[in-house]
Design a protein around this motif. Structure first.
Motif, PDB file in Angstrom:
ATOM      1  N   LEU A  78       0.833  -1.202   0.000  1.00 33.03           N
ATOM      2  CA  LEU A  78       0.000   0.000   0.000  1.00 33.03           C
ATOM      3  C   LEU A  78       0.869   1.254   0.000  1.00 33.03           C
ATOM      4  CD1 LEU A  78      -2.859   1.208   0.158  1.00 33.03           C
ATOM      5  CD2 LEU A  78      -2.646   1.106   2.638  1.00 33.03           C
ATOM      6  N   LEU A  79       1.842   1.307   0.893  1.00 35.75           N
ATOM      7  CA  LEU A  79       2.728   2.467   0.962  1.00 35.75           C
ATOM      8  C   LEU A  79       3.648   2.546  -0.254  1.00 35.75           C
ATOM      9  CD1 LEU A  79       3.634   2.378   4.758  1.00 35.75           C
ATOM     10  CD2 LEU A  79       2.115   4.006   3.600  1.00 35.75           C
ATOM     11  N   GLU A  80       4.219   1.426  -0.652  1.00 34.95           N
ATOM     12  CA  GLU A  80       5.159   1.440  -1.777  1.00 34.95           C
ATOM     13  C   GLU A  80       4.493   1.787  -3.105  1.00 34.95           C
ATOM     14  OE1 GLU A  80       7.380  -2.207  -1.886  1.00 34.95           O
ATOM     15  OE2 GLU A  80       8.633  -1.612  -0.202  1.00 34.95           O
ATOM     16  N   MET A  81       3.293   1.289  -3.338  1.00 34.51           N
ATOM     17  CA  MET A  81       2.625   1.550  -4.618  1.00 34.51           C
ATOM     18  C   MET A  81       2.102   2.983  -4.711  1.00 34.51           C
ATOM     19  SD  MET A  81       3.103  -1.038  -6.449  1.00 34.51           S
ATOM     20  CE  MET A  81       2.146  -0.421  -7.816  1.00 34.51           C
ATOM     21  N   VAL A 113       2.835   9.999   0.447  1.00 33.45           N
ATOM     22  CA  VAL A 113       2.059   8.835   0.029  1.00 33.45           C
ATOM     23  C   VAL A 113       0.654   9.303  -0.320  1.00 33.45           C
ATOM     24  CG1 VAL A 113       1.131   6.586   0.707  1.00 33.45           C
ATOM     25  CG2 VAL A 113       3.407   7.271   1.477  1.00 33.45           C
ATOM     26  N   SER A 114       0.260   9.072  -1.559  1.00 34.73           N
ATOM     27  CA  SER A 114      -1.087   9.395  -2.004  1.00 34.73           C
ATOM     28  C   SER A 114      -2.055   8.376  -1.404  1.00 34.73           C
ATOM     29  CB  SER A 114      -1.129   9.347  -3.538  1.00 34.73           C
ATOM     30  OG  SER A 114      -2.436   9.562  -3.989  1.00 34.73           O
ATOM     31  N   ILE A 115      -3.110   8.854  -0.797  1.00 33.11           N
ATOM     32  CA  ILE A 115      -4.078   7.960  -0.159  1.00 33.11           C
ATOM     33  C   ILE A 115      -5.094   7.508  -1.208  1.00 33.11           C
ATOM     34  CG2 ILE A 115      -5.885   7.781   1.608  1.00 33.11           C
ATOM     35  CD1 ILE A 115      -4.320   9.996   3.140  1.00 33.11           C
ATOM     36  N   PRO A 116      -5.255   6.194  -1.392  1.00 31.47           N
ATOM     37  CA  PRO A 116      -6.246   5.709  -2.360  1.00 31.47           C
ATOM     38  C   PRO A 116      -7.629   6.296  -2.068  1.00 31.47           C
ATOM     39  CG  PRO A 116      -4.904   3.889  -1.587  1.00 31.47           C
ATOM     40  CD  PRO A 116      -4.563   5.089  -0.737  1.00 31.47           C
ATOM     41  N   GLU A 117      -8.372   6.585  -3.118  1.00 37.51           N
ATOM     42  CA  GLU A 117      -9.673   7.228  -2.988  1.00 37.51           C
ATOM     43  C   GLU A 117     -10.614   6.476  -2.035  1.00 37.51           C
ATOM     44  OE1 GLU A 117     -13.257   8.455  -5.967  1.00 37.51           O
ATOM     45  OE2 GLU A 117     -11.211   8.676  -6.720  1.00 37.51           O
ATOM     46  N   ASN A 142     -10.080  11.759   7.594  1.00 40.19           N
ATOM     47  CA  ASN A 142     -10.347  13.126   8.063  1.00 40.19           C
ATOM     48  C   ASN A 142      -9.933  14.194   7.046  1.00 40.19           C
ATOM     49  OD1 ASN A 142     -11.413  12.238  10.519  1.00 40.19           O
ATOM     50  ND2 ASN A 142      -9.373  12.121  11.435  1.00 40.19           N
ATOM     51  N   GLY A 143     -10.244  13.945   5.783  1.00 36.37           N
ATOM     52  CA  GLY A 143      -9.977  14.933   4.737  1.00 36.37           C
ATOM     53  C   GLY A 143      -8.601  14.850   4.105  1.00 36.37           C
ATOM     54  N   LEU A 144      -7.721  14.015   4.629  1.00 37.13           N
ATOM     55  CA  LEU A 144      -6.383  13.894   4.029  1.00 37.13           C
ATOM     56  C   LEU A 144      -6.461  13.133   2.709  1.00 37.13           C
ATOM     57  CD1 LEU A 144      -4.113  12.919   7.065  1.00 37.13           C
ATOM     58  CD2 LEU A 144      -4.176  15.106   5.866  1.00 37.13           C
ATOM     59  N   THR A 145      -5.692  13.584   1.746  1.00 33.13           N
ATOM     60  CA  THR A 145      -5.555  12.861   0.480  1.00 33.13           C
ATOM     61  C   THR A 145      -4.117  12.411   0.261  1.00 33.13           C
ATOM     62  OG1 THR A 145      -5.217  14.926  -0.742  1.00 33.13           O
ATOM     63  CG2 THR A 145      -7.482  14.076  -0.609  1.00 33.13           C
ATOM     64  N   VAL A 146      -3.210  12.996   1.057  1.00 31.38           N
ATOM     65  CA  VAL A 146      -1.786  12.672   0.952  1.00 31.38           C
ATOM     66  C   VAL A 146      -1.198  12.621   2.355  1.00 31.38           C
ATOM     67  CG1 VAL A 146       0.458  13.506   0.132  1.00 31.38           C
ATOM     68  CG2 VAL A 146      -1.553  13.788  -1.307  1.00 31.38           C
ATOM     69  N   LEU A 147      -0.355  11.633   2.604  1.00 29.15           N
ATOM     70  CA  LEU A 147       0.419  11.582   3.852  1.00 29.15           C
ATOM     71  C   LEU A 147       1.776  12.201   3.555  1.00 29.15           C
ATOM     72  CD1 LEU A 147      -0.302   7.929   5.035  1.00 29.15           C
ATOM     73  CD2 LEU A 147      -1.332  10.041   5.895  1.00 29.15           C
TER      74      LEU A 147
END
Length: 157
Positions: A122-125, A133-137, A144-149
């Motif tokens: 999940l993190l690597e892809m 890290v882009s958070i899958p949709e 809580n509104g995050l789209t990227v870590l």
């Protein structure tokens, strides 16, 4: 996942496919490449009638190229087993059929989402060039509104 069903091979096979389908659907939603591996009978324990492993692509695994960067490799993240009546005998899980006969049920189990194992692909892809890290949709409603870590940098003490 655990399924307890009647002692019928066709029904057991049906539930096995359903369980694997749920894991596959999850991986598609997470954007993680995967493959199914039919385990050969020599690799099965006495309890298993059938087992299928799900392996996910992990870019950080495998042999290193000339620049010291891994080529990537597959790693097991899930496993789905048909156990027939093995577990149910041990648990004494029985039912009565239409003729009143007592029969041991069949059981199946599947690792749908083992958090330590799935975190690697999940993190690597979804890691970006800057380390974020882009958070899958499909996970964004739970973030809580995050789209990227964003990467954090520990300061030296």
């Amino acid at each position: 996942q655990v399924v307890i069903c009647k002692a019928d091979e066709e029904e057991s096979r049906y539930w096995h496919k359903e369980m694997i389908g749920i894991a596959e659907n999850l991986l598609v939603q997470l954007g993680i490449p995967y493959r199914l591996l039919q385990c050969c009978t020599a690799d099965l324990g006495a309890k298993n009638a059938d087992m299928i492993d799900v392996e996910c692509w992990m870019p950080g695994r495998g042999e290193l190229n000339a620049d010291g960067i891994p080529y990537g490799d597959w790693g097991e993240t899930h496993s789905a087993s048909r156990l027939y009546d093995y577990q149910c005998r041990r648990l004494n899980m029985r039912y009565r059929d239409t003729d009143g006969n007592t029969i041991f049920a069949h059981s199946l189990n599947n690792t749908v989402l083992a958090s330590p194992r799935i975190l690697i692909p999940l993190l690597e892809m979804h890691q970006q060039q800057d380390g974020s890290v882009s958070i899958p949709e499909c996970l964004q409603p739970y973030m809580n509104g995050l789209t990227v870590l964003e990467p954090t940098h520990a300061s030296s003490v």
